[in-house]
Design a protein around this motif. Structure first.
Motif, PDB file in Angstrom:
ATOM      1  N   LYS C 228     -31.926  31.184  -6.080  1.00 33.12           N
ATOM      2  CA  LYS C 228     -31.021  31.062  -5.358  1.00 33.12           C
ATOM      3  C   LYS C 228     -31.425  31.268  -3.693  1.00 33.12           C
ATOM      4  O   LYS C 228     -31.490  30.578  -2.756  1.00 33.12           O
ATOM      5  CB  LYS C 228     -29.588  31.838  -5.514  1.00 33.12           C
ATOM      6  N   LYS C 230     -34.221  30.561  -2.293  1.00 33.55           N
ATOM      7  CA  LYS C 230     -35.188  29.669  -1.522  1.00 33.55           C
ATOM      8  C   LYS C 230     -34.264  28.208  -1.948  1.00 33.55           C
ATOM      9  O   LYS C 230     -35.118  27.127  -2.229  1.00 33.55           O
ATOM     10  CB  LYS C 230     -36.427  29.470  -2.621  1.00 33.55           C
ATOM     11  N   GLY C 231     -33.118  28.156  -2.697  1.00 33.89           N
ATOM     12  CA  GLY C 231     -32.446  26.617  -2.303  1.00 33.89           C
ATOM     13  C   GLY C 231     -32.918  25.881  -3.547  1.00 33.89           C
ATOM     14  O   GLY C 231     -32.567  24.765  -3.460  1.00 33.89           O
ATOM     15  N   LEU C 234     -29.943  24.726  -8.675  1.00 30.56           N
ATOM     16  CA  LEU C 234     -28.755  23.422  -8.657  1.00 30.56           C
ATOM     17  C   LEU C 234     -27.140  23.818  -9.297  1.00 30.56           C
ATOM     18  O   LEU C 234     -27.246  24.596  -9.790  1.00 30.56           O
ATOM     19  CB  LEU C 234     -29.417  22.498  -9.150  1.00 30.56           C
ATOM     20  N   LYS C 236     -25.578  21.339 -10.066  1.00 26.02           N
ATOM     21  CA  LYS C 236     -25.156  22.029 -11.918  1.00 26.02           C
ATOM     22  C   LYS C 236     -26.369  21.311 -12.191  1.00 26.02           C
ATOM     23  O   LYS C 236     -26.760  20.231 -12.565  1.00 26.02           O
ATOM     24  CB  LYS C 236     -24.987  19.765 -11.482  1.00 26.02           C
ATOM     25  N   LEU C 239     -28.066  19.038 -15.096  1.00 25.46           N
ATOM     26  CA  LEU C 239     -28.684  18.172 -14.881  1.00 25.46           C
ATOM     27  C   LEU C 239     -29.886  18.549 -15.838  1.00 25.46           C
ATOM     28  O   LEU C 239     -31.142  18.153 -16.236  1.00 25.46           O
ATOM     29  CB  LEU C 239     -29.028  17.721 -13.365  1.00 25.46           C
TER      30      LEU C 239
ATOM     31  N   SER D  59     -32.142  18.480  -2.255  1.00 22.28           N
ATOM     32  CA  SER D  59     -31.331  18.417  -3.424  1.00 22.28           C
ATOM     33  C   SER D  59     -29.884  19.915  -3.766  1.00 22.28           C
ATOM     34  O   SER D  59     -28.509  18.718  -4.388  1.00 22.28           O
ATOM     35  CB  SER D  59     -31.855  19.749  -4.366  1.00 22.28           C
ATOM     36  N   THR D  62     -28.006  25.581  -0.210  1.00 17.92           N
ATOM     37  CA  THR D  62     -28.738  26.470   0.305  1.00 17.92           C
ATOM     38  C   THR D  62     -29.714  25.578   0.997  1.00 17.92           C
ATOM     39  O   THR D  62     -30.249  25.855   1.804  1.00 17.92           O
ATOM     40  CB  THR D  62     -28.596  27.289  -0.922  1.00 17.92           C
ATOM     41  N   GLN D  63     -30.582  24.923   0.009  1.00 23.38           N
ATOM     42  CA  GLN D  63     -32.106  23.713   0.894  1.00 23.38           C
ATOM     43  C   GLN D  63     -31.686  23.752   2.199  1.00 23.38           C
ATOM     44  O   GLN D  63     -32.521  24.248   2.905  1.00 23.38           O
ATOM     45  CB  GLN D  63     -32.128  23.413  -0.640  1.00 23.38           C
ATOM     46  N   THR D 202     -23.274  16.947  -4.212  1.00 22.74           N
ATOM     47  CA  THR D 202     -22.359  17.723  -4.900  1.00 22.74           C
ATOM     48  C   THR D 202     -21.585  17.735  -4.736  1.00 22.74           C
ATOM     49  O   THR D 202     -20.881  17.793  -6.540  1.00 22.74           O
ATOM     50  CB  THR D 202     -23.600  18.786  -4.822  1.00 22.74           C
ATOM     51  N   LEU D 207     -24.416  14.113  -8.849  1.00 25.65           N
ATOM     52  CA  LEU D 207     -24.879  14.890  -9.992  1.00 25.65           C
ATOM     53  C   LEU D 207     -25.557  16.746  -8.594  1.00 25.65           C
ATOM     54  O   LEU D 207     -25.552  17.594  -9.280  1.00 25.65           O
ATOM     55  CB  LEU D 207     -26.493  14.285 -10.630  1.00 25.65           C
ATOM     56  N   LEU D 208     -26.501  15.560  -7.820  1.00 21.59           N
ATOM     57  CA  LEU D 208     -26.654  16.633  -7.395  1.00 21.59           C
ATOM     58  C   LEU D 208     -27.295  15.444  -5.667  1.00 21.59           C
ATOM     59  O   LEU D 208     -26.939  14.799  -5.310  1.00 21.59           O
ATOM     60  CB  LEU D 208     -28.264  17.328  -6.709  1.00 21.59           C
ATOM     61  N   LEU D 233     -39.030  18.067  -1.224  1.00 20.50           N
ATOM     62  CA  LEU D 233     -39.411  16.722  -1.165  1.00 20.50           C
ATOM     63  C   LEU D 233     -39.281  16.580  -2.774  1.00 20.50           C
ATOM     64  O   LEU D 233     -39.999  16.580  -3.305  1.00 20.50           O
ATOM     65  CB  LEU D 233     -40.417  16.493  -0.784  1.00 20.50           C
ATOM     66  N   LEU D 234     -38.176  15.460  -3.434  1.00 25.67           N
ATOM     67  CA  LEU D 234     -38.412  15.314  -4.743  1.00 25.67           C
ATOM     68  C   LEU D 234     -39.564  14.321  -4.920  1.00 25.67           C
ATOM     69  O   LEU D 234     -39.386  12.836  -4.223  1.00 25.67           O
ATOM     70  CB  LEU D 234     -37.123  15.006  -5.903  1.00 25.67           C
ATOM     71  N   LEU D 239     -33.081   9.278  -7.096  1.00 25.02           N
ATOM     72  CA  LEU D 239     -32.498   9.874  -7.234  1.00 25.02           C
ATOM     73  C   LEU D 239     -31.512  10.105  -6.805  1.00 25.02           C
ATOM     74  O   LEU D 239     -30.080  10.240  -6.495  1.00 25.02           O
ATOM     75  CB  LEU D 239     -32.558  10.767  -8.055  1.00 25.02           C
TER      76      LEU D 239
END
Lengths: 342, 342, 342, 342
Positions: C228, C230-231, C234, C236, C239, D59, D62-63, D202, D207-208, D233-234, D239
């Motif tokens: 939590k 560190k972000g 999720l 949701k 997923l 995402s 918090t992030q 979100t 979904l996020l 960074l996804l 998405l």
């Protein structure tokens, strides 16, 4: 045991202790706002010929390095150092502990050249998957006793400017560098060619204390906050101010370093005369002779020093350090033993 | 100007300076491995009656607090402090800078009670969306001059044990607490009732220096690494060892604190006699009289002190601090002015 | 353009999208407390044959690495990695940003051996002036396509146990490693031989998602807080749970990886047949052929890939990556061009 | 169980899932360089009427908060938040974990006013012994359902400018704020009046995904590095891009929020009609009715919701949350039960 292990084995130069006693009961403001610190800063600004500089006094080198680097770098920025650099080799990850990578360069003489840095910049180019190199960390004298000459530092300084890199010089042994026989740099040059540097007191006559110099005051306009936050702001800042005041009165600082160098060079000459070689080409107060292991064993019975690196089956390099307080008779004794023992 | 602004305005007790001179040229190992530090640790272990304790010397209080707290807490854990606690009020976010929240409790007397902590534990229960309270930070004497009595500290200690909380006591002014008239705690009690505490030297006769005591050595078996990493390990550790050796020889430390308290209580009695009240019920060397603003103005012309808090249109609380070096004639002069001026 | 640049250029395996649609409006608890995540964790525990394991799902590899490493290391501890390791080479100093040094080892095959680590332990022995190596980070498959065999991982595991080092395996491409032709390890072996590892979803069929497995649950009993903080937690979490549920139903995960490997090996065979060599001995979905620069230029007009490293005046190594979604007709087309173009 | 516990209990709006399927096999560059993200950013820039803005997708909330705050603050700077602010109340010390204090203000309506901030600035003035407040963090809608009106935000914005404070607005539920009945702000206003804000996906149909908007691009010219470093960074940035593209096509985003608000207001009206009061004056999708404990018990058997705060012996406040997916028949059922049960 006679000590050639480090340059911080005794207390302070007597002038400092005397001044501490003389000023002991004069009330002063705390946290570096005392008049001795103010005077010492003024004196240093004269010596470096930069009246715009901002100066802070702190207790030690690791503290200095982590304060300067963590204050000047953004979260994604890194510092480049020779692999022998103190911030990489002997500070228990102090820089990484503040969140920044130390990018290392292999360097046979402990120094950095523009071409070394160019290679790092190329290797760290895949934005944003790599950190951004932003600061260059050099030591003078280096951790292996060598020094930068003026041309080298000018080239480095120029290169950093063209690449928007900050140049930070660790001067834990700056006195020894600037009084070495082959030195052609002055304190004023150092101030002109670097962005930030520090003048080490601990290893040259003080009880403790390093003077951090921001040559460009805009670099860290709120550095005082960081000092306090990292536990580096002494309540009795007078202790640091008084010491630098004494060290730079009549250039005592340089006289002390000269003595240390002279003692090391005397041993060095004897080592050379005896036909032994050196691990590094030092001209300052740290020398690294390569000696037979049998001889090292015998010297070890009388003298304290580090065995630095194994060379081969029969030989090792040792590190000998001299200081402002090294007694020349001990040096002569060591030389004698070097010649007599086998 | 006569100083009632802080307890770190002059240098060190003469015994310390004399010992520094006496030992100045005796070579010692660096980084706290010197014999003076070893002797001082032994002496302190006797004084606290815990030969298993692990003791470290560092330069100052903020450094101590950030080192102890960041070493003992996991990344998601937090420390609970009174809102007046030094770690929250005057350390420039030093604890947060190491990654940990300081959870504060409003406290009229600067102290924490089990019921205060219980409320925090309830408020911080929605795991994992909140930090986990893991350590209790208390100061003795507190930042507003009050002290814990034995029963209070026992209750707190007991509560911490049942809740698996670490109890850390900031003793920047521990000497003043333990020599207050209404004190019933001993150094041995402190060692028995807390997990970690420190004994402040800077504010009671030293040039600088605090002694960190881990009463349970398993708590931080590798604390030496942290000391070095955070820039707190002095090359000339002898400077700290020598000072604690002198301070605890013949209980000088307590004599010095007693004097500071006596000076403050003398002023306190005069304030009370004159009919003024206090912001806090201090029995140590920091007192907070509430005085007419007109009187404060006049005192301000001769004495240095903090105006602490505005009370109403006509009155403010000031903070007066005395120390081991406070001259009784200055105290008498102040009392005289308090009575004479309006 | 045909893509051989990475294995994350398209979306997810259709089974995953279908399951997302099927479950879309079923209400679930948030933050990973949903039933899909619970089922997926149960399924993975069966697959690794360790019902005591603790499993968490997060978004990506860098997030995983920084979470695991920063949670398990004390402030003065460091992680050892091959120089090619993702944590050192391509994560923007993510580990250092949490305060820890990444100690690197030069490794021609991207793997670590006990003898490599032994050298690091010796180099980092001057306590407390250096960080303490505490964790070993390995990747399987490695960043250069090679894999560990069972004997190698057993030796590493055994060595770590004797030295009290934690063994953490980055499985961003674990599927590709475990389905390589020369592989003799199973998922169960991985779970038995490492302390912590993760199973990468992002590069093998998922939209995003990695499964972190603590084989020994006592290692991070409060890891949820760190997630939590560190972000990484999720809202949701469904997923992530849904995706791993689908990937490990009927071993789809391994079928997908097998396909990716097969495509890479088909190109690899053609490269070899044509007489070209490779930079690394990959048996997985990343290959590094060394080709004439003229040929690379021509291929570049039709295909996306990285030029990895210059070899000499006329040749460079390129990186080709295949994935679960690589179309075999594109592979054949590439092979044809490799043979036809000069 | 019928869910009024949060607004993230189901998957995504069907448009999003359909678009994911439609685009699934179109190859794209990774790490946010895909064309969907580019299109979504262009679309958002139009909506906020600022083509100089820099936008990033991540995402979760918090992030976002930890990234923005840690990137924009220097080591000694702090952020000011209402005590109810998400960064203080429910993010496990995420901000402190990056090294910065969250300075809190008690606020009955969850909002900050210039006068609140002025008090903080005064309390934090003893440089360098305190952190420097540098950023203001506000949420709209707030964590207790209230919203800022245009005049309030203008005053705050103006005040921040005069004090050189950065204004950062957490828009996790920005859609709900901007579609509340009593709202007079637009997305364009938000972009004009804040320095940085984010648009939450979100909690409103995705979904996020959250869209971070730097209204002044010079604020974080190298934010991409931080994204990667913190694990945000996804690899498949598509998405996130696809989702914002769908959410802002034909203002779906606002339609979804409107529905959520409407459902909450319907319950709210019933609560009021029945004579119950509220803990906060919410006009958005989170409401906090104060109900008899006996009634709460009975409602608890059929509905999921949080018991928020005990009011007295017989009454508590509960939190009810509605979302874009809340079924109006469930709302009616709840209202019916509210009226029928005692």
């Amino acid at each position: 045991m006679n000590n050639f292990k480090n340059d911080y084995s005794v207390g302070a130069h007597p002038n400092i202790l005397n001044k501490l006693i003389e000023t002991n009961l004069v009330p002063q403001l705390g946290y570096g706002e005392d008049e001795y610190s103010a005077q010492a800063k003024d004196l240093l600004k004269q010596k470096i010929n930069n009246f715009d500089a901002t100066i802070y006094f702190v207790s030690g080198g690791t503290q200095t390095n982590l304060l300067v680097i963590s204050t000047l770098l953004q979260v994604h920025e890194a510092v480049i150092s020779a692999k022998t650099g103190h911030i990489f080799a002997h500070e228990t990850g102090a820089i990484e502990a503040t969140g920044h990578r130390v990018i290392t360069v292999d360097s046979h003489d402990g120094k950095l050249k523009p071409s070394d840095i160019e290679k790092v910049l190329q290797a760290y180019s895949l934005r944003p998957h790599v950190v951004k190199p932003k600061m260059i960390y050099v030591s003078n004298s280096t951790e292996i006793g060598t020094i930068y000459n003026k041309e080298e530092l000018e080239q480095l300084s120029e290169f950093c400017k063209t690449q928007s890199l900050l140049l930070f010089l660790d001067g834990a042994r700056l006195g020894h560098a600037l009084t070495a026989e082959n030195n052609d740099l002055t304190l004023k040059d150092i101030a002109k060619l670097t962005d930030i540097f520090y003048i080490g007191g601990t290893k040259n006559g003080a009880l403790l204390g390093e003077a951090i110099v921001f040559n460009k005051p805009h670099l860290a306009p709120e550095f005082d906050y960081a000092l306090k936050q990292k536990g580096a702001l002494l309540a009795k800042g007078r202790l640091l101010g008084i010491q630098f005041l004494e060290l730079f009165k009549d250039d005592l600082y340089f006289d002390l370093a000269k003595h240390a160098n002279k003692m090391a060079m005397k041993i060095s000459a004897a080592v050379e005369e005896k036909g032994y070689s050196f691990l590094t080409q030092s001209t300052t107060n740290q020398i690294f002779p390569i000696l037979p292991k049998t001889l090292i064993s015998k010297l070890n019975e009388k003298y304290l020093f580090y065995e630095w690196a194994a060379i081969d089956e029969t030989k090792s390099a040792i590190r000998l350090i001299t200081s402002w307080a090294t007694d020349e008779t001990k040096v002569d004794e060591f030389i004698n033993d070097l010649n007599e023992l086998e």
